[in-house]
Motif scaffolding. Structure first.
Motif, PDB file in Angstrom:
ATOM      1  N   LEU A   1     -16.559  24.693 -30.797  1.00 43.90           N
ATOM      2  CA  LEU A   1     -17.343  24.136 -31.897  1.00 43.90           C
ATOM      3  C   LEU A   1     -17.796  22.708 -31.593  1.00 43.90           C
ATOM      4  O   LEU A   1     -18.911  22.302 -31.950  1.00 43.90           O
ATOM      5  CB  LEU A   1     -16.526  24.169 -33.188  1.00 43.90           C
ATOM      6  CG  LEU A   1     -16.204  25.569 -33.738  1.00 43.90           C
ATOM      7  CD1 LEU A   1     -15.302  25.461 -34.968  1.00 43.90           C
ATOM      8  CD2 LEU A   1     -17.489  26.320 -34.086  1.00 43.90           C
ATOM      9  N   LEU A   2     -16.918  21.956 -30.918  1.00 44.67           N
ATOM     10  CA  LEU A   2     -17.275  20.582 -30.549  1.00 44.67           C
ATOM     11  C   LEU A   2     -18.483  20.577 -29.616  1.00 44.67           C
ATOM     12  O   LEU A   2     -19.373  19.714 -29.737  1.00 44.67           O
ATOM     13  CB  LEU A   2     -16.083  19.897 -29.884  1.00 44.67           C
ATOM     14  CG  LEU A   2     -16.295  18.428 -29.463  1.00 44.67           C
ATOM     15  CD1 LEU A   2     -16.608  17.563 -30.683  1.00 44.67           C
ATOM     16  CD2 LEU A   2     -15.061  17.896 -28.728  1.00 44.67           C
ATOM     17  N   GLN A   3     -18.534  21.535 -28.691  1.00 47.70           N
ATOM     18  CA  GLN A   3     -19.700  21.622 -27.803  1.00 47.70           C
ATOM     19  C   GLN A   3     -20.982  21.842 -28.595  1.00 47.70           C
ATOM     20  O   GLN A   3     -22.024  21.248 -28.293  1.00 47.70           O
ATOM     21  CB  GLN A   3     -19.518  22.788 -26.822  1.00 47.70           C
ATOM     22  CG  GLN A   3     -18.459  22.568 -25.769  1.00 47.70           C
ATOM     23  CD  GLN A   3     -18.383  23.750 -24.820  1.00 47.70           C
ATOM     24  OE1 GLN A   3     -19.279  23.988 -24.023  1.00 47.70           O
ATOM     25  NE2 GLN A   3     -17.298  24.512 -24.916  1.00 47.70           N
ATOM     26  N   GLN A   4     -20.912  22.693 -29.608  1.00 46.50           N
ATOM     27  CA  GLN A   4     -22.106  22.983 -30.411  1.00 46.50           C
ATOM     28  C   GLN A   4     -22.545  21.760 -31.218  1.00 46.50           C
ATOM     29  O   GLN A   4     -23.744  21.532 -31.411  1.00 46.50           O
ATOM     30  CB  GLN A   4     -21.828  24.159 -31.373  1.00 46.50           C
ATOM     31  CG  GLN A   4     -21.200  25.370 -30.730  1.00 46.50           C
ATOM     32  CD  GLN A   4     -21.887  25.774 -29.434  1.00 46.50           C
ATOM     33  OE1 GLN A   4     -23.100  25.959 -29.401  1.00 46.50           O
ATOM     34  NE2 GLN A   4     -21.107  25.904 -28.367  1.00 46.50           N
ATOM     35  N   VAL A   5     -21.577  20.956 -31.646  1.00 37.90           N
ATOM     36  CA  VAL A   5     -21.912  19.752 -32.400  1.00 37.90           C
ATOM     37  C   VAL A   5     -22.480  18.676 -31.471  1.00 37.90           C
ATOM     38  O   VAL A   5     -23.429  17.965 -31.825  1.00 37.90           O
ATOM     39  CB  VAL A   5     -20.666  19.218 -33.135  1.00 37.90           C
ATOM     40  CG1 VAL A   5     -20.962  17.848 -33.748  1.00 37.90           C
ATOM     41  CG2 VAL A   5     -20.223  20.201 -34.213  1.00 37.90           C
ATOM     42  N   LEU A   6     -21.907  18.571 -30.281  1.00 39.91           N
ATOM     43  CA  LEU A   6     -22.323  17.522 -29.361  1.00 39.91           C
ATOM     44  C   LEU A   6     -23.694  17.785 -28.742  1.00 39.91           C
ATOM     45  O   LEU A   6     -24.396  16.834 -28.378  1.00 39.91           O
ATOM     46  CB  LEU A   6     -21.287  17.361 -28.236  1.00 39.91           C
ATOM     47  CG  LEU A   6     -19.934  16.757 -28.638  1.00 39.91           C
ATOM     48  CD1 LEU A   6     -19.022  16.687 -27.423  1.00 39.91           C
ATOM     49  CD2 LEU A   6     -20.124  15.374 -29.240  1.00 39.91           C
ATOM     50  N   ALA A   7     -24.084  19.040 -28.599  1.00 42.49           N
ATOM     51  CA  ALA A   7     -25.365  19.356 -27.948  1.00 42.49           C
ATOM     52  C   ALA A   7     -26.551  18.667 -28.622  1.00 42.49           C
ATOM     53  O   ALA A   7     -27.332  17.975 -27.950  1.00 42.49           O
ATOM     54  CB  ALA A   7     -25.560  20.869 -27.885  1.00 42.49           C
ATOM     55  N   PRO A   8     -26.729  18.812 -29.958  1.00 45.12           N
ATOM     56  CA  PRO A   8     -27.851  18.098 -30.580  1.00 45.12           C
ATOM     57  C   PRO A   8     -27.678  16.579 -30.562  1.00 45.12           C
ATOM     58  O   PRO A   8     -28.662  15.842 -30.480  1.00 45.12           O
ATOM     59  CB  PRO A   8     -27.878  18.629 -32.013  1.00 45.12           C
ATOM     60  CG  PRO A   8     -26.516  19.184 -32.247  1.00 45.12           C
ATOM     61  CD  PRO A   8     -26.058  19.689 -30.926  1.00 45.12           C
ATOM     62  N   LEU A   9     -26.398  16.113 -30.628  1.00 42.69           N
ATOM     63  CA  LEU A   9     -26.155  14.668 -30.571  1.00 42.69           C
ATOM     64  C   LEU A   9     -26.570  14.121 -29.203  1.00 42.69           C
ATOM     65  O   LEU A   9     -27.171  13.047 -29.103  1.00 42.69           O
ATOM     66  CB  LEU A   9     -24.689  14.362 -30.860  1.00 42.69           C
ATOM     67  CG  LEU A   9     -24.293  12.876 -30.847  1.00 42.69           C
ATOM     68  CD1 LEU A   9     -25.106  12.087 -31.870  1.00 42.69           C
ATOM     69  CD2 LEU A   9     -22.790  12.727 -31.108  1.00 42.69           C
ATOM     70  N   GLN A  10     -26.226  14.880 -28.141  1.00 48.72           N
ATOM     71  CA  GLN A  10     -26.648  14.474 -26.798  1.00 48.72           C
ATOM     72  C   GLN A  10     -28.177  14.377 -26.725  1.00 48.72           C
ATOM     73  O   GLN A  10     -28.724  13.441 -26.141  1.00 48.72           O
ATOM     74  CB  GLN A  10     -26.163  15.488 -25.753  1.00 48.72           C
ATOM     75  CG  GLN A  10     -24.684  15.422 -25.454  1.00 48.72           C
ATOM     76  CD  GLN A  10     -24.270  16.530 -24.496  1.00 48.72           C
ATOM     77  OE1 GLN A  10     -24.184  17.699 -24.869  1.00 48.72           O
ATOM     78  NE2 GLN A  10     -24.033  16.163 -23.243  1.00 48.72           N
ATOM     79  N   LEU A  11     -28.856  15.341 -27.323  1.00 52.72           N
ATOM     80  CA  LEU A  11     -30.320  15.363 -27.288  1.00 52.72           C
ATOM     81  C   LEU A  11     -30.899  14.164 -28.029  1.00 52.72           C
ATOM     82  O   LEU A  11     -31.803  13.487 -27.524  1.00 52.72           O
ATOM     83  CB  LEU A  11     -30.831  16.668 -27.907  1.00 52.72           C
ATOM     84  CG  LEU A  11     -32.350  16.838 -27.962  1.00 52.72           C
ATOM     85  CD1 LEU A  11     -32.934  16.839 -26.563  1.00 52.72           C
ATOM     86  CD2 LEU A  11     -32.715  18.115 -28.707  1.00 52.72           C
ATOM     87  N   VAL A  12     -30.367  13.880 -29.215  1.00 52.65           N
ATOM     88  CA  VAL A  12     -30.879  12.758 -30.009  1.00 52.65           C
ATOM     89  C   VAL A  12     -30.679  11.437 -29.279  1.00 52.65           C
ATOM     90  O   VAL A  12     -31.593  10.617 -29.194  1.00 52.65           O
ATOM     91  CB  VAL A  12     -30.199  12.734 -31.392  1.00 52.65           C
ATOM     92  CG1 VAL A  12     -30.530  11.437 -32.117  1.00 52.65           C
ATOM     93  CG2 VAL A  12     -30.636  13.932 -32.228  1.00 52.65           C
ATOM     94  N   LEU A  13     -29.474  11.230 -28.746  1.00 53.52           N
ATOM     95  CA  LEU A  13     -29.195   9.976 -28.042  1.00 53.52           C
ATOM     96  C   LEU A  13     -30.047   9.845 -26.781  1.00 53.52           C
ATOM     97  O   LEU A  13     -30.574   8.769 -26.473  1.00 53.52           O
ATOM     98  CB  LEU A  13     -27.709   9.903 -27.678  1.00 53.52           C
ATOM     99  CG  LEU A  13     -26.730   9.777 -28.848  1.00 53.52           C
ATOM    100  CD1 LEU A  13     -25.290   9.853 -28.366  1.00 53.52           C
ATOM    101  CD2 LEU A  13     -26.970   8.470 -29.610  1.00 53.52           C
ATOM    102  N   SER A  14     -30.207  10.953 -26.059  1.00 56.89           N
ATOM    103  CA  SER A  14     -31.008  10.923 -24.832  1.00 56.89           C
ATOM    104  C   SER A  14     -32.464  10.615 -25.143  1.00 56.89           C
ATOM    105  O   SER A  14     -33.110   9.828 -24.435  1.00 56.89           O
ATOM    106  CB  SER A  14     -30.898  12.264 -24.099  1.00 56.89           C
ATOM    107  OG  SER A  14     -29.564  12.495 -23.668  1.00 56.89           O
ATOM    108  N   ARG A  15     -32.999  11.209 -26.177  1.00 54.77           N
ATOM    109  CA  ARG A  15     -34.394  10.941 -26.540  1.00 54.77           C
ATOM    110  C   ARG A  15     -34.588   9.494 -26.979  1.00 54.77           C
ATOM    111  O   ARG A  15     -35.625   8.892 -26.721  1.00 54.77           O
ATOM    112  CB  ARG A  15     -34.818  11.898 -27.664  1.00 54.77           C
ATOM    113  CG  ARG A  15     -34.891  13.353 -27.207  1.00 54.77           C
ATOM    114  CD  ARG A  15     -36.015  13.575 -26.231  1.00 54.77           C
ATOM    115  NE  ARG A  15     -35.975  14.869 -25.591  1.00 54.77           N
ATOM    116  CZ  ARG A  15     -36.425  15.992 -26.135  1.00 54.77           C
ATOM    117  NH1 ARG A  15     -36.955  15.964 -27.352  1.00 54.77           N
ATOM    118  NH2 ARG A  15     -36.359  17.140 -25.482  1.00 54.77           N
TER     119      ARG A  15
END
Length: 624
Positions: free
Chosen positions: A84-98
Motif C-alpha cells: 500500500l505504501l508503494q501505491q501511495v508513494l507513486a503519485p507523490l514521487q510523480l508530483v515531486l519530480s514534476r
C-alpha cells in the motif's frame, strides 16, 4: 591485434568514467534551481519507495509458510502495508519530480532567453553550429518532454531503483550466500551497463543528426503555418512540399535506423546473455545451498524473488533513462551555447555605459565579412554629424543593411573602428548604446500583439503613454486607423486572436515607422530607417517625407532607400559601392559630379522625361 584491444579497454573505461563524472556535475549544477530542500525530500521519498518492494518481498516470504497453514501472521500485514505504501508513494514521487522539473526548466528558460536576447551576438547566433544547438534546446522546451528539468528528475528517480537493487543483493546474500549475491549483482550491473551504454550511444547519434532534423522542422513549419500559405497554394507547391518533407525525413531516419540496429543488435544480445548467465548461476547457488524445513522455504522464496529483482535491473527505466539521455543533451547544448559567451567575456567585462553622441559618429577603415576573404564592408570611412540627416544609397547587396548593424553594435567590425565623439564603440556596453537608437529595419517584424504594444515597443518602458502612441500613429498617417478598430489601441493585429484584425503591408510599414518615432519621442537620438517606405504607395511615401525632416529635426538620422525622391532632401548623401564610400555630398553636388549617384538617379528620372532624353528633371516632391 590483441595489444590494440587490450589498450583500447582502459580508454573505454576512462571515457565512461569521464562521462559519468560530467553527468554528475551537470546534475549538481541543476540542484540549486530545484532547491536543496525539495531535492532532499524527493530523494527521501525515492529511498522509501526503493525499500518498500524489498520489505514486501521479505514479508511475503516470511508469511508464506504460515499462510499455507491457514494463519494470518504479522509478516503478511507488513507485506500488505509495504504494498500500500508503494501505491501511495507513486503519485507523490510523480508530483515531486514534476515540481523539480518545473523549477529547473524555468531557470534554464531564463538562461536561454538571457543568452539569445541579451548576451549572444547576432553573428554568433547565425553560425550553423550554434543554430543547431539553439534549435535543440528550443525543441526541448517547445515539446516539454526531454528538458534539463526532466534530466534531474530522471537522475533522482534512479535512487529508488538502486536502493531496491541493494536490498535485493543483501537479501540474496542472506538467503543463499555471498557467491549468489555476487552473481546476482554482476548480472544486474552488466545488464544495466548495456542499457546505459546503448542509450548513451543512441543519444549521441540523435544529436549528430540535428542539422538534418532542423531542415525537416523548417519544411514542416512551412507546411503547417500561415506564413507561406499564400505562395504554397498559389504556386501549386503542395505536392512538391510533401515530397520534400518525405525526402528530408528519410535523409536522417534511414541512417538512424541503420545505426539503431547496430547499437541495439549484437552488443545488446551480448549484455543480455551475460545477465542471463549471471542470473542462472545465482539461481543454481540458491538451489544448491541452505537447510531443509520452513526456514529453507523462506530462504528459497526470498532468494528467488531477489534474483528476479536483479535480473529485471537490465530493463529500460522509463522514469529515468530517456529523460537522462535527451534531457542532458538539451542541457549540454545550452552549456555549449553559453561557452561561446564565456569566450567573449574578456572583451566585454570592462565596457562602460554609452553616452548619447554629442558631435559625431565616425567609421574609420571599417571592414566586415560574413565569410573569410569575402568582405561586405571594406575600408568604410564615414562621418555622421549629430543633428543632421544622412542618406545612404547603393545597389542591392552593397552592404547598406550590414553597415546599419555595425553602427548599432549588432555586429562588431573585423577591422577599423566606429567611434562616438572620438571614443571607440567597442568600449561601450552594446545594450546601452542601442538604447539611443530608433531603428526600422527593412525586414521589420509584425508582432501579433495589440496596436499599443506594436507602437510602444520603440520605448517599451513608456508603454502607458497612450497620447504618444496616438501621436506617432497620426504622424505616419494612421490616425484614422483607431476609428476603424472597435477596441482602439487594445485591438490585436492578427486574425489568429478573436476580435483581431490583419493589416496591409503598407499599414504594417507605417506601424514600424510609428514605432521608431515613438522611440524618438522618448529620447532616442539616432534614427535609422532602412527602406522605410518600400511598401507604401507613391502618395503615402510623399506624405511621409514631406513631414519627415520636421518630425526628426535635431535627431541624427540615417536613411537607406533606393528611391531618390526619398533621399534628395537629406543634408548629405553617401554612396556605398564595392565595400566602401565612393561619393558624398548633397543631391545637386552628386548629380553634377556625374558619378554612380548621377547614373542611378538618371535611370529613375527617365520615366518622367517627356521625350525619353537622359536629362534630369526637377523631381522635388515627386515620387520615383
Amino acid at each position: 591485434m590483441t595489444h590494440g584491444g587490450a589498450g583500447r579497454l582502459p580508454d573505454l573505461v576512462r571515457e565512461r568514467v569521464h562521462r559519468r563524472r560530467a553527468a554528475a556535475r551537470q546534475m549538481l549544477e541543476l540542484v540549486p534551481y530545484a532547491g536543496a530542500g525539495l531535492v532532499a525530500g524527493t530523494l527521501a521519498v525515492h529511498v522509501v519507495a526503493g525499500v518498500a518492494p524489498v520489505v514486501f518481498l521479505v514479508g511475503t516470504a516470511l508469511a508464506l509458510p504460515q499462510v499455507v497453514s491457514g494463519a494470518l501472521p504479522p509478516a503478511l500485514w507488513v507485506a500488505i502495508a509495504a504494498f500500500l505504501l508503494q501505491q501511495v508513494l507513486a503519485p507523490l514521487q510523480l508530483v515531486l519530480s514534476r515540481e523539480i522539473a518545473r523549477r529547473v526548466d524555468a531557470a534554464c528558460i531564463e538562461r536561454l532567453t538571457r543568452f539569445t536576447l541579451d548576451e549572444a551576438t547576432l553573428a554568433g547566433l547565425e553560425r550553423p553550429d550554434v543554430a543547431d544547438r539553439l534549435t535543440q534546446v528550443d525543441e526541448a522546451f517547445e515539446q516539454w518532454t526531454w528538458t534539463p528539468g526532466t534530466a534531474l528528475e530522471g537522475g533522482l528517480a534512479l535512487t529508488a531503483r538502486y536502493v531496491q537493487l541493494g536490498g535485493a543483493v543483501v537479501l540474496l546474500g542472506w538467503a543463499a550466500g555471498p557467491w549468489a549475491a555476487l552473481a546476482g549483482a554482476v548480472a544486474a550491473l552488466v545488464a544495466r551497463q548495456g542499457q546505459a551504454e546503448a542509450f548513451h550511444r543512441w543519444g549521441a547519434l540523435w544529436e549528430s543528426f540535428q542539422p538534418a532534423r532542423r531542415r525537416v522542422a523548417y519544411v514542416r513549419e512551412l507546411a503547417t503555418s500561415t506564413r507561406a500559405a499564400k505562395e504554397i497554394r498559389t504556386l501549386g507547391l503542395v505536392g512538391w512540399l510533401q515530397d520534400r518533407f518525405a525526402t528530408e525525413t528519410r535523409s536522417w531516419l534511414e541512417p538512424l535506423w541503420t545505426w539503431r540496429r547496430r547499437v541495439y543488435g549484437a552488443p545488446f544480445v551480448g549484455h543480455a546473455i551475460a545477465a542471463l548467465l549471471g542470473s542462472a548461476v545465482a539461481l543454481l547457488l540458491v538451489v544448491d545451498g541452505g537447510t531443509d524445513g520452513a526456514s529453507r522455504l523462506v530462504a528459497v522464496s526470498v532468494a528467488v524473488q531477489a534474483v528476479v529483482l536483479c535480473a529485471r535491473f537490465g530493463v529500460m527505466f522509463p522514469e529515468s533513462d530517456i529523460k537522462l539521455v535527451y534531457g542532458r543533451a538539451a542541457y549540454t547544448a545550452l552549456q555549449e551555447l553559453e561557452a561561446t559567451i564565456r569566450e567573449q567575456a574578456g572583451a566585454t567585462a570592462d565596457r562602460v555605459e554609452a553616452p548619447a553622441p554629442a558631435r559625431d559618429v565616425t567609421f574609420s577603415g571599417v571592414t566586415f565579412s560574413y565569410r573569410p576573404g569575402r568582405p561586405v564592408l571594406d575600408g568604410v570611412d564615414l562621418t555622421l554629424p549629430v543633428g543632421t540627416s544622412t542618406a545612404l544609397i547603393g545597389v542591392n547587396g552593397a552592404g547598406k543593411s550590414t553597415l546599419v548593424k555595425v553602427l548599432a553594435g549588432i555586429y562588431a567590425p573585423d577591422g577599423g573602428s566606429v567611434t562616438v565623439d572620438g571614443v571607440d564603440l567597442a568600449t561601450f556596453e552594446p545594450r546601452s548604446w542601442q538604447r539611443h537608437f530608433a531603428v526600422t529595419f527593412q525586414d521589420f517584424l509584425r508582432y501579433e500583439l495589440d496596436l499599443r504594444d506594436n507602437v510602444a515597443m520603440g520605448a517599451i518602458s513608456h508603454r502607458d503613454d497612450d497620447e504618444g502612441v496616438v501621436a506617432a500613429l497620426a504622424q505616419v498617417g494612421l490616425g484614422g486607423l483607431l476609428d476603424e478598430l472597435p477596441l482602439g489601441l487594445d485591438s490585436p493585429l492578427t486574425r489568429a486572436v478573436e476580435g483581431g484584425r490583419e493589416l496591409s503591408g503598407g499599414q504594417w510599414q507605417r506601424i514600424a515607422l510609428a514605432r521608431a518615432l515613438f522611440a524618438v519621442r522618448h529620447g532616442a537620438s539616432v534614427l535609422v530607417l532602412d527602406e522605410p517606405t518600400s511598401q507604401l504607395d507613391a502618395r503615402g511615401e510623399a506624405e511621409f517625407y514631406d513631414t519627415f525632416l520636421e518630425l526628426t529635426r535635431g535627431v541624427t538620422s540615417l536613411v537607406i532607400s533606393h528611391r531618390f525622391s526619398t533621399v534628395r532632401n537629406a543634408d548629405r548623401i553617401v554612396v556605398l559601392d564595392g565595400g566602401g564610400i565612393t561619393e558624398a555630398g548633397t543631391h545637386d553636388e552628386l548629380v553634377a559630379a556625374g558619378g554612380v549617384y548621377a547614373q542611378m538617379f538618371d535611370v529613375q528620372a527617365r520615366r518622367f522625361a517627356d521625350d525619353g532624353a537622359p536629362h534630369v528633371p526637377d523631381l522635388k516632391g515627386a515620387t520615383l
